[in-house]
Design a protein around this motif. Structure first.
Motif, PDB file in Angstrom:
ATOM      1  N   VAL B  46     -59.712 -30.324  57.749  1.00  0.00           N
ATOM      2  CA  VAL B  46     -61.296 -30.471  58.122  1.00  0.00           C
ATOM      3  C   VAL B  46     -61.361 -30.225  59.441  1.00  0.00           C
ATOM      4  CG1 VAL B  46     -63.049 -32.206  58.248  1.00  0.00           C
ATOM      5  CG2 VAL B  46     -61.507 -32.227  56.102  1.00  0.00           C
ATOM      6  N   GLN B  47     -60.508 -30.794  60.381  1.00  0.00           N
ATOM      7  CA  GLN B  47     -60.756 -30.475  61.849  1.00  0.00           C
ATOM      8  C   GLN B  47     -60.467 -28.705  62.266  1.00  0.00           C
ATOM      9  OE1 GLN B  47     -57.951 -33.145  63.429  1.00  0.00           O
ATOM     10  NE2 GLN B  47     -59.482 -35.033  62.629  1.00  0.00           N
ATOM     11  N   LEU B  48     -59.743 -28.248  61.444  1.00  0.00           N
ATOM     12  CA  LEU B  48     -59.548 -26.748  61.439  1.00  0.00           C
ATOM     13  C   LEU B  48     -60.585 -25.964  61.097  1.00  0.00           C
ATOM     14  CD1 LEU B  48     -55.859 -26.286  60.482  1.00  0.00           C
ATOM     15  CD2 LEU B  48     -56.668 -26.110  62.771  1.00  0.00           C
ATOM     16  N   ARG B  49     -61.169 -26.524  59.954  1.00  0.00           N
ATOM     17  CA  ARG B  49     -62.244 -25.791  59.272  1.00  0.00           C
ATOM     18  C   ARG B  49     -63.741 -26.008  60.239  1.00  0.00           C
ATOM     19  NH1 ARG B  49     -63.463 -22.678  58.011  1.00  0.00           N
ATOM     20  NH2 ARG B  49     -65.202 -22.899  56.482  1.00  0.00           N
ATOM     21  N   GLU B  50     -63.801 -27.014  60.925  1.00  0.00           N
ATOM     22  CA  GLU B  50     -64.703 -27.315  61.881  1.00  0.00           C
ATOM     23  C   GLU B  50     -64.741 -26.416  63.142  1.00  0.00           C
ATOM     24  OE1 GLU B  50     -64.299 -31.613  62.400  1.00  0.00           O
ATOM     25  OE2 GLU B  50     -65.670 -31.985  60.679  1.00  0.00           O
ATOM     26  N   ARG B  51     -63.543 -26.072  63.303  1.00  0.00           N
ATOM     27  CA  ARG B  51     -63.138 -25.218  64.651  1.00  0.00           C
ATOM     28  C   ARG B  51     -63.460 -23.764  64.150  1.00  0.00           C
ATOM     29  NH1 ARG B  51     -57.055 -26.044  66.419  1.00  0.00           N
ATOM     30  NH2 ARG B  51     -57.480 -23.631  66.990  1.00  0.00           N
ATOM     31  N   GLY B  52     -63.817 -23.453  62.774  1.00  0.00           N
ATOM     32  CA  GLY B  52     -63.850 -22.172  62.521  1.00  0.00           C
ATOM     33  C   GLY B  52     -62.826 -21.258  61.876  1.00  0.00           C
ATOM     34  N   VAL B  53     -61.809 -22.257  61.994  1.00  0.00           N
ATOM     35  CA  VAL B  53     -60.212 -21.384  61.514  1.00  0.00           C
ATOM     36  C   VAL B  53     -60.379 -21.399  59.961  1.00  0.00           C
ATOM     37  CG1 VAL B  53     -57.973 -21.737  60.958  1.00  0.00           C
ATOM     38  CG2 VAL B  53     -59.001 -22.738  63.172  1.00  0.00           C
ATOM     39  N   ALA B  54     -60.191 -20.117  59.346  1.00  0.00           N
ATOM     40  CA  ALA B  54     -60.095 -19.626  57.825  1.00  0.00           C
ATOM     41  C   ALA B  54     -58.977 -20.427  57.450  1.00  0.00           C
ATOM     42  CB  ALA B  54     -60.326 -18.354  57.615  1.00  0.00           C
ATOM     43  N   VAL B  55     -59.286 -21.128  56.134  1.00  0.00           N
ATOM     44  CA  VAL B  55     -57.929 -21.822  55.275  1.00  0.00           C
ATOM     45  C   VAL B  55     -58.013 -20.863  53.966  1.00  0.00           C
ATOM     46  CG1 VAL B  55     -57.115 -23.756  54.312  1.00  0.00           C
ATOM     47  CG2 VAL B  55     -58.606 -23.784  56.246  1.00  0.00           C
ATOM     48  N   VAL B  56     -56.967 -20.314  53.826  1.00  0.00           N
ATOM     49  CA  VAL B  56     -56.619 -19.526  52.574  1.00  0.00           C
ATOM     50  C   VAL B  56     -55.850 -20.047  51.556  1.00  0.00           C
ATOM     51  CG1 VAL B  56     -55.629 -17.330  51.500  1.00  0.00           C
ATOM     52  CG2 VAL B  56     -56.877 -17.243  53.911  1.00  0.00           C
ATOM     53  N   PRO B  57     -56.268 -20.726  50.515  1.00  0.00           N
ATOM     54  CA  PRO B  57     -55.481 -21.228  49.558  1.00  0.00           C
ATOM     55  C   PRO B  57     -54.355 -20.405  48.762  1.00  0.00           C
ATOM     56  CG  PRO B  57     -57.711 -21.748  48.987  1.00  0.00           C
ATOM     57  CD  PRO B  57     -57.654 -20.608  50.049  1.00  0.00           C
ATOM     58  N   HIS B  58     -53.078 -20.579  49.033  1.00  0.00           N
ATOM     59  CA  HIS B  58     -51.939 -19.614  48.525  1.00  0.00           C
ATOM     60  C   HIS B  58     -51.287 -20.375  47.281  1.00  0.00           C
ATOM     61  CE1 HIS B  58     -48.887 -16.645  48.895  1.00  0.00           C
ATOM     62  NE2 HIS B  58     -48.069 -17.479  49.084  1.00  0.00           N
ATOM     63  N   GLY B  59     -51.520 -19.813  45.975  1.00  0.00           N
ATOM     64  CA  GLY B  59     -51.038 -20.262  44.840  1.00  0.00           C
ATOM     65  C   GLY B  59     -49.765 -19.792  44.553  1.00  0.00           C
ATOM     66  N   VAL B  60     -48.841 -20.832  44.102  1.00  0.00           N
ATOM     67  CA  VAL B  60     -47.348 -20.498  43.746  1.00  0.00           C
ATOM     68  C   VAL B  60     -46.999 -20.793  42.284  1.00  0.00           C
ATOM     69  CG1 VAL B  60     -46.616 -20.739  46.189  1.00  0.00           C
ATOM     70  CG2 VAL B  60     -46.559 -22.773  44.767  1.00  0.00           C
ATOM     71  N   ARG B  61     -47.873 -21.335  41.657  1.00  0.00           N
ATOM     72  CA  ARG B  61     -47.439 -21.786  40.189  1.00  0.00           C
ATOM     73  C   ARG B  61     -48.462 -21.259  39.000  1.00  0.00           C
ATOM     74  NH1 ARG B  61     -43.534 -22.554  42.209  1.00  0.00           N
ATOM     75  NH2 ARG B  61     -42.393 -24.562  42.432  1.00  0.00           N
ATOM     76  N   LEU B  62     -49.410 -20.198  39.288  1.00  0.00           N
ATOM     77  CA  LEU B  62     -50.056 -19.619  38.307  1.00  0.00           C
ATOM     78  C   LEU B  62     -49.330 -18.928  37.412  1.00  0.00           C
ATOM     79  CD1 LEU B  62     -53.531 -18.134  39.688  1.00  0.00           C
ATOM     80  CD2 LEU B  62     -53.025 -20.332  38.700  1.00  0.00           C
ATOM     81  N   SER B  63     -48.128 -18.411  37.844  1.00  0.00           N
ATOM     82  CA  SER B  63     -47.285 -17.535  36.757  1.00  0.00           C
ATOM     83  C   SER B  63     -48.379 -16.244  36.403  1.00  0.00           C
ATOM     84  CB  SER B  63     -47.023 -18.489  35.661  1.00  0.00           C
ATOM     85  OG  SER B  63     -45.520 -17.861  35.309  1.00  0.00           O
ATOM     86  N   LEU B  64     -48.661 -15.486  37.053  1.00  0.00           N
ATOM     87  CA  LEU B  64     -49.622 -14.498  36.662  1.00  0.00           C
ATOM     88  C   LEU B  64     -48.788 -13.245  35.790  1.00  0.00           C
ATOM     89  CD1 LEU B  64     -51.749 -13.920  39.962  1.00  0.00           C
ATOM     90  CD2 LEU B  64     -52.517 -14.712  37.715  1.00  0.00           C
ATOM     91  N   GLY B  65     -47.615 -13.497  36.332  1.00  0.00           N
ATOM     92  CA  GLY B  65     -46.837 -12.392  35.319  1.00  0.00           C
ATOM     93  C   GLY B  65     -45.881 -12.893  33.885  1.00  0.00           C
ATOM     94  N   GLY B  66     -46.487 -14.031  33.648  1.00  0.00           N
ATOM     95  CA  GLY B  66     -46.174 -14.937  32.527  1.00  0.00           C
ATOM     96  C   GLY B  66     -46.610 -14.435  31.347  1.00  0.00           C
TER      97      GLY B  66
END
Lengths: 152, 272
Positions: B46-66
């Protein structure tokens, strides 16, 4: 998908590959054995790290024997996630009288806090409970868990 | 909200204090599956967001190639994390992580076939239909290849990006790892990838073990990866590059020096 995948289809081949990597299945046809063995070993090392994050005292208690102990237990055994893998390993070590004192303390605390039948994900205990692992004793009251007596 | 800019670092609870004190930081990544959407995000985020830092969610379990359709609950979670953090985009891998009821516990490579391209594109389309922001796709590091590849890596990736209209998250360490383990030239791949589609880059450390280069994320970034990063940025500098570290965290001074080395190689401002 409702239909059964055809033999040789991508679905079947992906399943064969995962089984070869994590469940002791045979190497699927055409794959080079050495790189696949390297991948199998790398997966086990990664898993050992995840279990150690969930069970830091268990790993610390085993010290230099931790990697070999975990790899020996986990090879050919598919993961149920770091929490349950470590739980199953700690119980197995306890049965074999090979659980270090720190691991017994950690297991006692977990047993007091959660109900885990070895098959489904652990669930928080509602009522007061004691966890006893060898000499280690932990107690839980209203959601607060304390180690009452450490193992030695 | 603009996309990620500058040098970023993978936010992990273990280094939250270190990350919070980086004065020039404008971009971090979080593991999407590690963020609960039942309540507010961790205070540090939350504090990073308030500083204007962009937060990118990085998924590791979608299994797009399944081969099974991507699980709607997993897509919904990724979408909810993106909303929760007001993310400019999300990212996931061109890989599969489970099959036949078994979890692999890691990202596994696909055969570079037209059938696999179809599988990935269908799953990406299913995800895109539910996501509030664009998705960037990351090619993985693989220790082995399938025996029946029809396409080379550049053709395989380009086909997926063209058909899905997704962005590219290019991991320079993965490019190094694959070239090293296959005995190919990483620059040949860079020259054939659509670098104008890169949303951001990853770099990470690795180690040689048993005759293979392992993309461990627990070792320092090695010189060949920094050199490859410089080569790539000389061709076309992407807007952002992110350092991934997932364990065996070094002292703060070492991690700052590593961020500086990444910034220097990429030709981006330092954030330390």
């Amino acid at each position: 998908m409702s239909s059964v995948p055809a033999a040789g289809s991508l679905a079947v081949r992906q399943a064969e590959l995962v089984a070869a990597l994590v469940a002791g299945g045979p190497t699927p046809p055409g794959f080079a054995p050495a790189p696949l063995a390297a991948a199998r070993a790398a997966l086990l090392r990664k898993r050992a790290g995840e279990v150690a994050r969930h069970w830091p005292l268990l790993a610390a208690g085993l010290g230099p024997n931790w990697p070999a102990t975990f790899l020996g237990w986990a090879a050919g055994r598919p993961t149920n996630g770091g929490l349950r893998d470590g739980w199953d390993l700690a119980r197995a070590l306890h049965t074999d009288h090979a659980l270090p004192a720190l691991g017994a303390d950690e297991l006692a605390v977990r047993e007091a806090a959660f109900r885990y039948d070895g098959h489904r994900p652990p669930r928080p205990r509602r009522g007061p409970a004691l966890g006893r692992v060898g000499g280690a004793l932990a107690g839980q009251l209203a959601g607060r868990v304390r180690l009452l007596r450490p193992a030695r | 909200m603009t996309g990620p800019h500058g040098v970023g670092i993978g936010w992990r609870p273990e280094i939250a204090g270190f990350v919070a004190e980086l004065p020039g930081l404008r971009f971090v990544e979080v593991i999407a599956e590690a963020v609960s959407t039942a309540g507010p995000p961790p205070d540090a985020l939350v504090q990073l967001r308030e500083r204007g830092v962009a937060v990118v969610p990085h998924g590791v379990r979608l299994s797009l190639g399944g081969t099974e359709p991507v699980q709607p609950a997993r897509v919904a979670h990724l979408a909810a994390v993106a909303e929760l953090l007001a993310a400019p985009l999300v990212s996931e891998h061109i890989a599969f992580v489970r099959a036949g009821g078994l979890e692999a516990g890691h990202l596994l490579p696909l055969p570079r076939t037209r059938e696999a391209v179809d599988v990935v594109c269908a799953n990406v389309a299913r995800a895109q239909a539910e996501l509030p922001v664009p998705i960037a796709l990351e090619p993985i590091a693989a220790l082995f290849d399938w025996p029946d590849d029809e396409l080379d890596e550049a053709a395989f990736l380009s086909e997926i990006l063209t058909r899905t209209d997704a962005l590219l998250l290019l991991d320079v360490a993965n490019v190094h790892a694959n070239a090293r383990n296959r005995g190919t030239d990483p620059l040949t791949l860079l020259d054939r990838l659509p670098l104008d589609r890169v949303a951001y880059l990853h770099v990470a450390g690795g180690a040689e073990q048993g005759g293979f280069y392992h993309d461990t994320h627990t070792h320092p970034v090695c010189a060949p990866v920094l050199e490859l990063l410089a080569e790539l940025c000389a061709r076309r500098r992407p807007p952002a590059v992110l350092l991934e570290r997932d364990g065996h965290y070094p002292p703060a001074a070492e991690l700052r020096a590593e961020l500086d080395a990444v910034a220097t190689a990429a030709g981006l401002p330092t954030v330390t």
